[in-house]
Design a protein around this motif. Sequence first.
Motif, PDB file in Angstrom:
ATOM      1  N   VAL A 172      32.680  42.029  19.839  1.00  0.00           N
ATOM      2  CA  VAL A 172      34.017  42.016  19.103  1.00  0.00           C
ATOM      3  C   VAL A 172      34.915  43.137  19.375  1.00  0.00           C
ATOM      4  CG1 VAL A 172      34.870  42.075  16.607  1.00  0.00           C
ATOM      5  CG2 VAL A 172      32.701  40.930  17.098  1.00  0.00           C
ATOM      6  N   GLY A 222      38.640  44.638  18.051  1.00  0.00           N
ATOM      7  CA  GLY A 222      39.435  44.225  17.243  1.00  0.00           C
ATOM      8  C   GLY A 222      39.094  43.143  16.265  1.00  0.00           C
ATOM      9  N   ASP A 223      39.769  42.102  15.888  1.00  0.00           N
ATOM     10  CA  ASP A 223      39.505  40.947  15.324  1.00  0.00           C
ATOM     11  C   ASP A 223      39.181  39.866  15.914  1.00  0.00           C
ATOM     12  OD1 ASP A 223      40.089  42.249  12.853  1.00  0.00           O
ATOM     13  OD2 ASP A 223      42.133  41.611  12.930  1.00  0.00           O
ATOM     14  N   GLU A 224      38.738  39.995  17.474  1.00  0.00           N
ATOM     15  CA  GLU A 224      38.657  39.062  18.262  1.00  0.00           C
ATOM     16  C   GLU A 224      37.210  38.953  18.935  1.00  0.00           C
ATOM     17  OE1 GLU A 224      41.464  38.897  21.226  1.00  0.00           O
ATOM     18  OE2 GLU A 224      42.970  38.509  19.857  1.00  0.00           O
ATOM     19  N   ARG A 225      36.616  37.782  19.132  1.00  0.00           N
ATOM     20  CA  ARG A 225      35.339  37.705  19.939  1.00  0.00           C
ATOM     21  C   ARG A 225      35.365  37.794  21.358  1.00  0.00           C
ATOM     22  NH1 ARG A 225      32.840  33.828  22.759  1.00  0.00           N
ATOM     23  NH2 ARG A 225      30.529  33.235  22.430  1.00  0.00           N
ATOM     24  N   THR A 226      34.558  38.565  22.024  1.00  0.00           N
ATOM     25  CA  THR A 226      34.375  38.701  23.290  1.00  0.00           C
ATOM     26  C   THR A 226      33.383  37.906  24.115  1.00  0.00           C
ATOM     27  OG1 THR A 226      33.668  40.862  23.042  1.00  0.00           O
ATOM     28  CG2 THR A 226      36.039  40.791  23.213  1.00  0.00           C
TER      29      THR A 226
END
Length: 294
Positions: free
Chosen positions: A228, A230-234
């Motif tokens: 994760v 920020g607010d995004e999945r990686t």
Amino acid sequence: METTVNELKAQLGNDRVILGLSGGVDSSVAAVLLNRAIGDRLTCIFVDHGMLRKNEFRDVMRDYECLGLNVIGVDASEKFFSELAGVTEPERKRKIIGKGFVDVFNAEARKITDAKWLAQGTIYPDRIESLNITGKVIKSHHNVGGLPEEMHLQLCEPLKWLFKDEVRRVGRQLGMPEHLITRHPFPGPGIRGLREWKTVDAEGREQSLYDQVWQAGVVLLPVKSVGVMGDERTYERAVALRAVTSTDAMTADWAHLPYEFMAKVSTDIINHVRGVNRVCYDISSKPPSTIEWE
């Protein structure tokens, strides 16, 4: 030191010698020994294969000039990159790199028409690990295994019976700069370590960890994991850090580095290396694990 210099004088006579330099302590000590023995009849070749540490080629060339060595620098990085493209099997990589070094030396040797010897900084652990004792080689070293017939050169290896700690003692006897003697061994093909290992203690004093570590490297793993940012999945790569303590490289233990330092290294890598979202630390000893991964 004195015995070896005298033996080299007797062995080489008035012959011209080409020495393959890597920038590491072994080949550097071999070069200074040979320089003591035969002087300007020694020509050193330092090959930039494109996988050195940052600024290593420039820095090492400057060091060699200060030692009074006759050094030819060869940028062969594109050759190695193209020949290694798409190759993943570790022993095959070693064979390609070994042949690449020989090819470069062969090309340079043709320019030095009166050269009769190729000198190398081969040490005893290199030879042991390359031996086929049980039907399997632990790992082949690019400077072990002889020379192709077309080179028409004899092999000179003044350090072949010494361990790394003994090589460093010889270097100190020769009066070489301490930063050359304590330089970490170069990690294996395609894996290059951090140049300096430093952190800051509670009082804000700089504390160097470099001299406490035998060798350090960073390995990009062929796996991805979820993270994760920020607010995004990686979904990105993981890297493994490897740092060990040792005396002679025949056995090694993982370095017990400070947690605060390891946390900073992990944060720096993830924040600055695009495509990496996880950092692991290798806590395996040798044996059963090798110091290098490949």
